[in-house]
Design a protein around this motif. Structure first.
Motif, PDB file in Angstrom:
ATOM      1  N   TYR A 173      -2.471   6.984 -14.514  1.00  0.00           N
ATOM      2  CA  TYR A 173      -3.309   7.542 -14.373  1.00  0.00           C
ATOM      3  C   TYR A 173      -4.849   6.365 -14.919  1.00  0.00           C
ATOM      4  CZ  TYR A 173      -8.531  10.097 -14.834  1.00  0.00           C
ATOM      5  OH  TYR A 173      -9.031  10.356 -14.777  1.00  0.00           O
ATOM      6  N   ASP A 174      -4.039   5.610 -15.560  1.00  0.00           N
ATOM      7  CA  ASP A 174      -4.762   4.479 -16.240  1.00  0.00           C
ATOM      8  C   ASP A 174      -4.809   3.061 -15.256  1.00  0.00           C
ATOM      9  OD1 ASP A 174      -5.444   5.484 -18.866  1.00  0.00           O
ATOM     10  OD2 ASP A 174      -4.465   4.591 -19.709  1.00  0.00           O
ATOM     11  N   LEU A 175      -3.858   3.063 -14.316  1.00  0.00           N
ATOM     12  CA  LEU A 175      -3.825   2.285 -13.180  1.00  0.00           C
ATOM     13  C   LEU A 175      -4.966   2.651 -12.494  1.00  0.00           C
ATOM     14  CD1 LEU A 175      -2.132  -0.686 -12.529  1.00  0.00           C
ATOM     15  CD2 LEU A 175      -0.859   0.796 -11.594  1.00  0.00           C
ATOM     16  N   VAL A 176      -4.811   3.512 -11.796  1.00  0.00           N
ATOM     17  CA  VAL A 176      -5.457   4.096 -10.719  1.00  0.00           C
ATOM     18  C   VAL A 176      -7.513   3.815 -11.287  1.00  0.00           C
ATOM     19  CG1 VAL A 176      -6.134   6.416  -9.060  1.00  0.00           C
ATOM     20  CG2 VAL A 176      -3.699   5.319  -9.743  1.00  0.00           C
ATOM     21  N   SER A 218       0.911  -0.901   0.256  1.00  0.00           N
ATOM     22  CA  SER A 218      -0.171  -0.592  -0.185  1.00  0.00           C
ATOM     23  C   SER A 218       0.696   1.197  -0.075  1.00  0.00           C
ATOM     24  CB  SER A 218      -1.199  -0.166   0.895  1.00  0.00           C
ATOM     25  OG  SER A 218      -1.704   1.081   1.227  1.00  0.00           O
ATOM     26  N   THR A 219       2.061   1.292   0.659  1.00  0.00           N
ATOM     27  CA  THR A 219       2.841   2.404   0.384  1.00  0.00           C
ATOM     28  C   THR A 219       2.906   2.921  -0.491  1.00  0.00           C
ATOM     29  OG1 THR A 219       4.831   1.172   0.424  1.00  0.00           O
ATOM     30  CG2 THR A 219       4.005   1.441   2.252  1.00  0.00           C
ATOM     31  N   PHE A 220       3.392   1.852  -1.277  1.00  0.00           N
ATOM     32  CA  PHE A 220       3.483   2.759  -3.227  1.00  0.00           C
ATOM     33  C   PHE A 220       2.288   3.540  -3.853  1.00  0.00           C
ATOM     34  CE2 PHE A 220       6.115  -1.746  -3.449  1.00  0.00           C
ATOM     35  CZ  PHE A 220       6.804  -1.289  -3.119  1.00  0.00           C
ATOM     36  N   SER A 221       0.660   3.397  -3.041  1.00  0.00           N
ATOM     37  CA  SER A 221      -0.268   3.880  -3.766  1.00  0.00           C
ATOM     38  C   SER A 221       0.318   5.296  -3.723  1.00  0.00           C
ATOM     39  CB  SER A 221      -1.258   3.474  -3.303  1.00  0.00           C
ATOM     40  OG  SER A 221      -1.617   4.150  -1.487  1.00  0.00           O
ATOM     41  N   TYR A 222       1.068   5.800  -2.100  1.00  0.00           N
ATOM     42  CA  TYR A 222       1.247   7.680  -2.301  1.00  0.00           C
ATOM     43  C   TYR A 222       2.341   7.687  -3.646  1.00  0.00           C
ATOM     44  CZ  TYR A 222      -0.892   6.251   2.444  1.00  0.00           C
ATOM     45  OH  TYR A 222      -1.334   6.229   2.893  1.00  0.00           O
ATOM     46  N   PHE A 223       3.136   6.799  -4.052  1.00  0.00           N
ATOM     47  CA  PHE A 223       4.237   6.938  -4.691  1.00  0.00           C
ATOM     48  C   PHE A 223       3.809   7.474  -5.819  1.00  0.00           C
ATOM     49  CE2 PHE A 223       6.540   5.540  -8.176  1.00  0.00           C
ATOM     50  CZ  PHE A 223       7.137   6.343  -8.446  1.00  0.00           C
ATOM     51  N   LEU A 224       2.741   6.083  -6.106  1.00  0.00           N
ATOM     52  CA  LEU A 224       1.189   6.421  -7.684  1.00  0.00           C
ATOM     53  C   LEU A 224       0.561   8.192  -7.939  1.00  0.00           C
ATOM     54  CD1 LEU A 224       0.400   2.878  -7.878  1.00  0.00           C
ATOM     55  CD2 LEU A 224       1.623   3.598  -9.516  1.00  0.00           C
ATOM     56  N   ASN A 225       0.619   8.449  -6.048  1.00  0.00           N
ATOM     57  CA  ASN A 225      -0.319   9.727  -6.620  1.00  0.00           C
ATOM     58  C   ASN A 225       0.428  11.151  -6.695  1.00  0.00           C
ATOM     59  OD1 ASN A 225      -3.552  10.652  -5.600  1.00  0.00           O
ATOM     60  ND2 ASN A 225      -1.749  11.558  -3.687  1.00  0.00           N
ATOM     61  N   GLU A 226       1.621  10.750  -6.989  1.00  0.00           N
ATOM     62  CA  GLU A 226       3.101  12.142  -6.811  1.00  0.00           C
ATOM     63  C   GLU A 226       2.991  12.022  -8.501  1.00  0.00           C
ATOM     64  OE1 GLU A 226       5.708  10.753  -4.885  1.00  0.00           O
ATOM     65  OE2 GLU A 226       5.492  11.774  -2.565  1.00  0.00           O
ATOM     66  N   HIS A 227       2.571  10.440  -9.027  1.00  0.00           N
ATOM     67  CA  HIS A 227       2.846  10.745 -10.552  1.00  0.00           C
ATOM     68  C   HIS A 227       1.708  10.455 -11.124  1.00  0.00           C
ATOM     69  CE1 HIS A 227       6.903  10.680 -10.167  1.00  0.00           C
ATOM     70  NE2 HIS A 227       6.877   9.957  -8.984  1.00  0.00           N
ATOM     71  N   LEU A 228       0.372  11.171 -10.968  1.00  0.00           N
ATOM     72  CA  LEU A 228      -1.281  10.773 -11.358  1.00  0.00           C
ATOM     73  C   LEU A 228      -1.075  11.467 -13.060  1.00  0.00           C
ATOM     74  CD1 LEU A 228      -3.032   9.923 -10.828  1.00  0.00           C
ATOM     75  CD2 LEU A 228      -4.163  11.772 -10.292  1.00  0.00           C
ATOM     76  N   ASP A 229      -0.153  12.308 -13.238  1.00  0.00           N
ATOM     77  CA  ASP A 229      -0.149  12.941 -14.180  1.00  0.00           C
ATOM     78  C   ASP A 229       0.240  12.271 -14.823  1.00  0.00           C
ATOM     79  OD1 ASP A 229       2.501  13.147 -13.398  1.00  0.00           O
ATOM     80  OD2 ASP A 229       2.848  15.248 -14.099  1.00  0.00           O
ATOM     81  N   SER A 230       0.771  11.434 -14.764  1.00  0.00           N
ATOM     82  CA  SER A 230       1.468   9.902 -16.178  1.00  0.00           C
ATOM     83  C   SER A 230      -0.099   9.164 -16.889  1.00  0.00           C
ATOM     84  CB  SER A 230       2.185   9.519 -15.492  1.00  0.00           C
ATOM     85  OG  SER A 230       2.329   7.762 -15.699  1.00  0.00           O
ATOM     86  N   GLU A 231      -0.394   8.915 -17.728  1.00  0.00           N
ATOM     87  CA  GLU A 231      -1.202   8.805 -18.828  1.00  0.00           C
ATOM     88  C   GLU A 231      -1.271   7.278 -17.159  1.00  0.00           C
ATOM     89  OE1 GLU A 231      -2.519   7.003 -23.104  1.00  0.00           O
ATOM     90  OE2 GLU A 231      -1.187   8.447 -23.290  1.00  0.00           O
ATOM     91  N   TYR A 232      -0.241   6.302 -17.652  1.00  0.00           N
ATOM     92  CA  TYR A 232       0.131   4.877 -17.467  1.00  0.00           C
ATOM     93  C   TYR A 232      -0.881   4.582 -16.086  1.00  0.00           C
ATOM     94  CZ  TYR A 232       2.382   1.178 -14.574  1.00  0.00           C
ATOM     95  OH  TYR A 232       2.119  -0.131 -14.148  1.00  0.00           O
TER      96      TYR A 232
END
Length: 285
Positions: A210-213, A194-208
Motif C-alpha cells: 500500500y505504501d509503495l503504491v 508493468s506485469t508486476f503491478s497486477y501482482f501487487l494489486n493482489e497484495h494491497l492489504d500489505s502495508e509495504y
C-alpha cells in the motif's frame, strides 16, 4: 463504417463502428513506433486482426497510440496502416485519446496511468499543455512500469518483506538473472515491469505494498498534476493502474484537495461517442 484503435505499450483495442453502433471489438498486442519498425507494425496488425477487416473500405481509420507524439512517429504508423487498410488514416497520441475519451468537448485535465503515465490540459478541442512523461527511466510516475521497477528492485535487494518476495518468486518463476536480462537486454522492458503491478494489486492489504503504491501515485500528483490549474478544472483518469488502484488513487487525490469524478480502464467508449458526434480532419497517409 469507421475503425478506431487505441494502443498502449501492452495492448491495442479496436472498435469497428457502423453508424453509432460498435459491431466488433477486438484486442491485439500493443503497438509503439519507438520500439517497432514499419514492417513490424504492419505484421502485428495483419496477424492480429481478422482477415475480413482488410477487405473492407473504411470511411476513416482513427489510430491513437503510445509513442505517436511526433510527425515522424505518426508517419511510421500511418504508412503501416494505409498499406493494410487502403483507407484514410488519422494518427494521434494516446494522450489525445485520453482527453477525447474522458472529456469529449469539455475543458479539463486528462491523466493516463497504465503501463506508462502521462497528463495534459485539454481545452475541449486541443491539448494546450503537457507535462512530459519522460518514460519509465526518467519519469512515468504512477505507472505500472515504475511501480514494477520499484518493487522488483526491492525484491532483488531484499528490501521487500521476505514472505512477499517468496510469493513473488513462486508465482513468476524467474531468477534474478532472468529479471535483469528482461530489463536490460530484451524488447519492451516496460511491459515486463508493468506485469508486476497486477501482482501487487493482489497484495494491497500489505502495508509495504500500500505504501509503495500510494507513494508512486503521490509522485504523479506532485510532479505532474499540480503543474496544471488543477483546482479549477475536472481531473479524470484512464488506464489499468488508475482503474485497478482506484481506491488508493481517490485517497491520494484527497491529500491534494482533489475529487476525481471519473476513472475508466479504457477510453474506447468515450472515443466511440466522440467520433459518432464529431467530424475530425482526415490525415493524408
Amino acid at each position: 463504417m469507421k475503425l478506431i484503435a487505441e494502443s498502449g505499450s501492452t495492448r491495442t483495442e479496436w472498435a469497428l463502428i457502423d453508424g453509432d453502433c460498435v459491431t466488433e471489438h477486438i484486442f491485439t498486442e500493443g503497438i509503439n513506433p519507438f520500439f517497432q519498425s514499419r514492417r513490424e507494425i504492419s505484421r502485428s496488425v495483419r496477424l492480429g486482426l481478422p482477415e475480413h477487416f482488410f477487405r473492407k473500405r473504411f470511411e476513416q481509420v482513427f489510430f491513437y497510440g503510445a509513442g505517436c507524439s511526433s510527425p515522424e512517429r505518426k508517419g511510421i504508423i500511418g504508412a503501416s496502416l494505409v498499406a493494410q487498410f487502403k483507407s484514410p488514416i488519422e494518427v494521434e497520441s494516446d494522450l489525445l485519446a485520453a482527453a477525447r475519451g474522458l472529456l469529449k468537448n469539455e475543458a479539463g485535465i486528462a491523466c493516463i496511468l497504465g503501463t506508462g503515465s502521462n497528463s495534459c490540459f485539454y481545452d475541449g478541442k486541443n491539448i494546450t499543455r503537457n507535462v512530459r512523461s519522460l518514460g519509465y527511466v526518467l519519469g512515468d510516475e504512477g505507472s505500472g512500469a515504475v511501480l514494477g521497477k520499484l518493487f522488483l528492485a526491492d525484491c532483488l535487494k531484499g528490501l521487500a518483506p521476505a514472505a512477499l518476495i517468496e510469493t513473488f518468486y513462486e508465482k513468476f518463476r524467474i531468477s534474478a538473472d532472468d529479471a535483469l536480462e528482461s530489463v536490460y537486454s530484451r524488447p519492451f522492458p516496460n511491459r515486463f515491469l508493468s506485469t508486476f503491478s497486477y501482482f501487487l494489486n493482489e497484495h494491497l492489504d500489505s502495508e509495504y505494498v500500500y505504501d509503495l503504491v500510494s507513494q508512486n501515485l503521490r509522485s504523479f500528483f506532485v510532479r505532474s498534476v499540480t503543474q496544471y490549474d488543477y483546482q479549477n478544472y475536472p481531473i479524470r483518469f484512464v488506464g489499468s493502474v488508475a482503474y485497478n488502484y482506484s481506491s488508493v488513487l481517490h485517497q491520494v487525490a484527497k491529500e491534494f484537495g482533489i475529487v476525481i469524478d471519473n476513472i475508466v480502464e479504457s477510453p474506447m467508449n468515450g472515443l466511440v461517442e466522440y467520433h459518432t458526434q464529431n467530424i475530425s480532419p482526415i490525415s493524408h497517409f
